[in-house]
Design a protein around this motif. Structure first.
Motif, PDB file in Angstrom:
ATOM      1  N   ASN A   1      30.597  -3.855  10.096  1.00  0.00           N
ATOM      2  CA  ASN A   1      29.313  -3.187   9.936  1.00  0.00           C
ATOM      3  C   ASN A   1      29.073  -2.679   8.534  1.00  0.00           C
ATOM      4  O   ASN A   1      28.109  -1.988   8.283  1.00  0.00           O
ATOM      5  N   ASN A   2      29.953  -2.984   7.597  1.00  0.00           N
ATOM      6  CA  ASN A   2      29.822  -2.424   6.268  1.00  0.00           C
ATOM      7  C   ASN A   2      29.764  -3.530   5.232  1.00  0.00           C
ATOM      8  O   ASN A   2      30.253  -4.621   5.429  1.00  0.00           O
ATOM      9  N   THR A   3      29.195  -3.172   4.096  1.00  0.00           N
ATOM     10  CA  THR A   3      29.194  -4.101   2.980  1.00  0.00           C
ATOM     11  C   THR A   3      30.248  -3.689   1.983  1.00  0.00           C
ATOM     12  O   THR A   3      30.780  -2.591   2.028  1.00  0.00           O
ATOM     13  N   ALA A   4      30.526  -4.593   1.051  1.00  0.00           N
ATOM     14  CA  ALA A   4      31.541  -4.307   0.050  1.00  0.00           C
ATOM     15  C   ALA A   4      31.060  -3.226  -0.901  1.00  0.00           C
ATOM     16  O   ALA A   4      29.941  -3.238  -1.361  1.00  0.00           O
TER      17      ALA A   4
ATOM     18  N   LEU B   1      31.478 -12.809   0.950  1.00  0.00           N
ATOM     19  CA  LEU B   1      32.433 -13.633   0.208  1.00  0.00           C
ATOM     20  C   LEU B   1      33.395 -12.765  -0.598  1.00  0.00           C
ATOM     21  O   LEU B   1      34.595 -13.074  -0.695  1.00  0.00           O
ATOM     22  N   GLN B   2      32.895 -11.699  -1.147  1.00  0.00           N
ATOM     23  CA  GLN B   2      33.754 -10.829  -1.942  1.00  0.00           C
ATOM     24  C   GLN B   2      34.797 -10.150  -1.063  1.00  0.00           C
ATOM     25  O   GLN B   2      35.975 -10.069  -1.426  1.00  0.00           O
ATOM     26  N   GLN B   3      34.374  -9.669   0.098  1.00  0.00           N
ATOM     27  CA  GLN B   3      35.335  -9.052   1.010  1.00  0.00           C
ATOM     28  C   GLN B   3      36.358 -10.065   1.500  1.00  0.00           C
ATOM     29  O   GLN B   3      37.549  -9.760   1.621  1.00  0.00           O
ATOM     30  N   ALA B   4      35.902 -11.288   1.795  1.00  0.00           N
ATOM     31  CA  ALA B   4      36.832 -12.323   2.233  1.00  0.00           C
ATOM     32  C   ALA B   4      37.828 -12.671   1.130  1.00  0.00           C
ATOM     33  O   ALA B   4      39.005 -12.940   1.401  1.00  0.00           O
TER      34      ALA B   4
ATOM     35  N   GLU C   1      37.038 -16.987  -8.562  1.00  0.00           N
ATOM     36  CA  GLU C   1      38.453 -17.269  -8.783  1.00  0.00           C
ATOM     37  C   GLU C   1      39.095 -17.822  -7.517  1.00  0.00           C
ATOM     38  O   GLU C   1      39.880 -18.769  -7.571  1.00  0.00           O
ATOM     39  N   ILE C   2      38.791 -17.192  -6.389  1.00  0.00           N
ATOM     40  CA  ILE C   2      39.300 -17.664  -5.095  1.00  0.00           C
ATOM     41  C   ILE C   2      38.132 -18.305  -4.363  1.00  0.00           C
ATOM     42  O   ILE C   2      37.207 -17.629  -3.922  1.00  0.00           O
ATOM     43  N   LYS C   3      38.166 -19.604  -4.220  1.00  0.00           N
ATOM     44  CA  LYS C   3      37.042 -20.355  -3.662  1.00  0.00           C
ATOM     45  C   LYS C   3      37.243 -20.593  -2.162  1.00  0.00           C
ATOM     46  O   LYS C   3      38.380 -20.730  -1.688  1.00  0.00           O
ATOM     47  N   PRO C   4      36.158 -20.659  -1.389  1.00  0.00           N
ATOM     48  CA  PRO C   4      36.281 -20.961   0.052  1.00  0.00           C
ATOM     49  C   PRO C   4      36.570 -22.438   0.287  1.00  0.00           C
ATOM     50  O   PRO C   4      36.070 -23.303  -0.436  1.00  0.00           O
ATOM     51  N   ASN C   5      37.365 -22.718   1.322  1.00  0.00           N
ATOM     52  CA  ASN C   5      37.635 -24.108   1.672  1.00  0.00           C
ATOM     53  C   ASN C   5      36.520 -24.660   2.552  1.00  0.00           C
ATOM     54  O   ASN C   5      35.499 -24.000   2.779  1.00  0.00           O
ATOM     55  N   VAL C   6      36.713 -25.862   3.065  1.00  0.00           N
ATOM     56  CA  VAL C   6      35.641 -26.552   3.785  1.00  0.00           C
ATOM     57  C   VAL C   6      35.277 -25.821   5.073  1.00  0.00           C
ATOM     58  O   VAL C   6      34.090 -25.606   5.389  1.00  0.00           O
ATOM     59  N   VAL C   7      36.287 -25.416   5.848  1.00  0.00           N
ATOM     60  CA  VAL C   7      36.015 -24.725   7.119  1.00  0.00           C
ATOM     61  C   VAL C   7      35.351 -23.381   6.869  1.00  0.00           C
ATOM     62  O   VAL C   7      34.443 -22.969   7.607  1.00  0.00           O
ATOM     63  N   ALA C   8      35.773 -22.682   5.825  1.00  0.00           N
ATOM     64  CA  ALA C   8      35.136 -21.401   5.491  1.00  0.00           C
ATOM     65  C   ALA C   8      33.676 -21.598   5.096  1.00  0.00           C
ATOM     66  O   ALA C   8      32.813 -20.776   5.453  1.00  0.00           O
ATOM     67  N   MET C   9      33.367 -22.679   4.398  1.00  0.00           N
ATOM     68  CA  MET C   9      31.978 -22.956   4.040  1.00  0.00           C
ATOM     69  C   MET C   9      31.146 -23.263   5.280  1.00  0.00           C
ATOM     70  O   MET C   9      29.966 -22.888   5.363  1.00  0.00           O
ATOM     71  N   GLU C  10      31.729 -23.945   6.263  1.00  0.00           N
ATOM     72  CA  GLU C  10      31.019 -24.183   7.526  1.00  0.00           C
ATOM     73  C   GLU C  10      30.689 -22.863   8.215  1.00  0.00           C
ATOM     74  O   GLU C  10      29.569 -22.680   8.721  1.00  0.00           O
TER      75      GLU C  10
END
Length: 373
Positions: free
Chosen positions: A2-5, A63-66, A210-219
C-alpha cells in the motif's frame, strides 16, 4: 503493498524516467483500453494523458522498490520473486496475479501445440517445464509462507468480484452497440502493454537501470500496468456516479472539496472567456419612452402583445446559451471520464480514514498509494 517508495533515489529515478519517456506515449492505446473498461467510446485525450502519468509514476516507484528487494537478495536482475514479495500483503490482487501467470503458461503451451490432455496432465503433475511461471511463484511463496495462506491461493477457486463486475459492465455496454461498434470494442479489449513489449520497456526506461527486470518480470509489470488502468477506470466511474445529484438524497451535498474547487475554477474560466453569454450579460436598464416615439412605442407594444418578438429573443438567448456551453468544453455534457474524476479517485484511494490516521508513518504519507498492489 500500500505504499510507494520514499527512498532518496525515488525523485531522481522518476524524473529520469519521465525525461526519456516524454517522446514515448501510450495515450492512444490508453484511450482504447479505457473504452473497453467502461469509458465512453471516445475517451478524452486529457484524461488518457493523466492516466498515463499516474500509471508511469506508480510503475517507476514499483520498479525501484523491486530493485531494492533484488539487491537485498543478492540478485543481478529484477525477477518475478521480487514483485511477488511486494504484493504478498494484498491477497486478492496476489491471487489475481497468480491466475494471470497460470494463464500465461497455458497460452504459451497452446502456442507450442501441446494437446489439451497433456495440459491437464502437466497441471496435475506440476511439470516445471510446462508451468514455468507458476513453478516460480509456487517455489518462492513456499519459501516465505509460514501460515499456509499464500500456498492456499493456488487451490482457491473463489470468484473475483472485481473481475465479475467488469464483465457485467462490459456486457451492459455492448447491448446498445451495432456490429461496427462491437468490432471496435473487441479490438480495444485485446490491447495490452505486453503486446508492445519493446515500447513498454523504453517507456519505463529500463535501459538506464543498474538492475534490469527480466522477461517474466516485464510480463508482470505489463499486467500490473493494465490493472492500474482498470482500477483507475473503476474508481473514476464510481466518482462520476457519486457526482450526479440525486433527488431526495441527504448526502448529495457531501461532495468532496477537490471536485467542487475544480468545477468552480472551470466554470469561472469559462465565464470569463465568454462574457457575452446570457448568464454574464446584465439585463438592460429600462428607460422612459420619449414623447416623439409614441407611435414606435405602440408598435413595439403591439408586437410584444403578439409574443413574436419575445419568442425570437428567447430563441436567440437559447442559441447563445448552447454555443457558450459548447465552447466551455465537453465536460458539461459528455459521458466520458473527466480528468477531475481521475484526480478525485486517486485522492479517495489514498485517503487514510480512522482514529489512527494522524499517526501513520511518514513512509505512508510521502507517496501515493499503489493501485495495482
Amino acid at each position: 503493498m500500500n505504499n510507494t517508495a520514499a527512498s532518496p533515489m525515488s525523485t531522481a529515478t522518476s524524473s529520469s524516467g519521465r525525461s526519456t519517456g516524454k517522446s514515448i506515449s501510450f495515450a492512444a492505446e490508453l484511450q482504447s483500453m479505457m473504452f473497453s473498461l467502461g469509458d465512453a467510446r471516445r475517451p478524452l485525450h486529457e484524461t488518457a494523458v493523466l492516466v498515463e502519468d499516474v500509471v508511469h509514476t506508480q510503475l517507476i516507484n514499483l520498479l525501484q522498490q523491486a530493485a531494492e528487494v533484488s539487491q537485498l537478495r543478492g540478485a543481478r536482475v529484477i525477477s518475478a520473486e521480487d514483485l511477488l514479495f511486494l504484493m504478498r500483503k494484498d491477497k486478492k490482487k496476489l491471487r489475481r496475479l497468480l491466475k494471470y501467470m497460470f494463464f500465461r503458461d497455458y497460452k504459451s503451451k497452446i502456442i507450442k501445440g501441446i494437446d489439451e490432455d497433456d495440459l491437464l496432465e502437466d497441471k496435475l503433475s506440476g511439470s516445471s517445464n510446462a508451468n514455468k511461471r507458476q513453478k516460480i511463484a509456487q517455489d518462492f511463496l513456499n519459501s516465505i509462507d509460514q501460515t499456509g495462506e499464500l500456498l492456499a491461493m493456488f487451490e482457491d477457486d473463489e470468484i473475483d468480484e472485481v473481475k465479475q463486475e467488469r464483465m457485467e459492465r462490459a456486457e451492459r455496454q455492448t447491448r446498445i452497440m451495432d456490429s461496427a461498434q462491437y468490432a471496435e470494442f473487441c479490438e480495444s479489449r485485446q490491447l495490452s502493454f505486453s503486446k508492445k513489449a519493446s515500447k513498454f520497456r523504453d517507456w519505463l526506461d529500463c535501459s538506464s537501470m543498474e538492475i534490469k527486470p527480466n522477461v517474466v518480470a516485464m510480463e508482470i509489470l505489463a499486467y500490473l500496468a493494465y490493472e492500474t488502468v482498470a482500477q483507475l477506470v473503476d474508481l473514476a466511474l464510481l466518482v462520476r456516479q457519486d457526482m450526479v445529484t440525486k433527488a431526495g438524497d441527504p448526502f448529495s451535498h457531501a461532495i468532496s472539496a477537490t471536485f467542487i474547487q475544480y468545477h468552480n475554477s472551470a466554470e469561472g474560466s469559462c465565464m470569463k472567456s465568454y462574457p457575452e453569454s446570457p448568464e454574464n450579460t446584465p439585463p438592460p436598464t429600462p428607460t422612459a419612452p420619449s414623447a416623439g416615439s409614441q407611435h414606435s412605442g405602440k408598435t413595439a407594444s403591439g408586437s410584444l402583445g403578439n409574443g413574436s418578438a419575445g419568442q425570437d429573443s428567447a430563441k436567440t438567448k437559447q442559441r447563445k446559451r448552447k454555443k457558450s456551453t459548447a465552447a466551455c468544453g465537453v465536460e458539461a455534457h459528455s459521458d466520458a471520464i473527466q480528468p477531475c474524476h481521475i484526480r478525485e479517485a486517486v485522492r479517495r484511494y489514498g485517503h487514510k480514514i480512522g482514529p489512527l490516521s494522524p499517526f501513520t508513518s511518514a513512509y505512508r504519507r510521502n507517496g501515493m498509494a499503489f493501485l495495482a498492489c
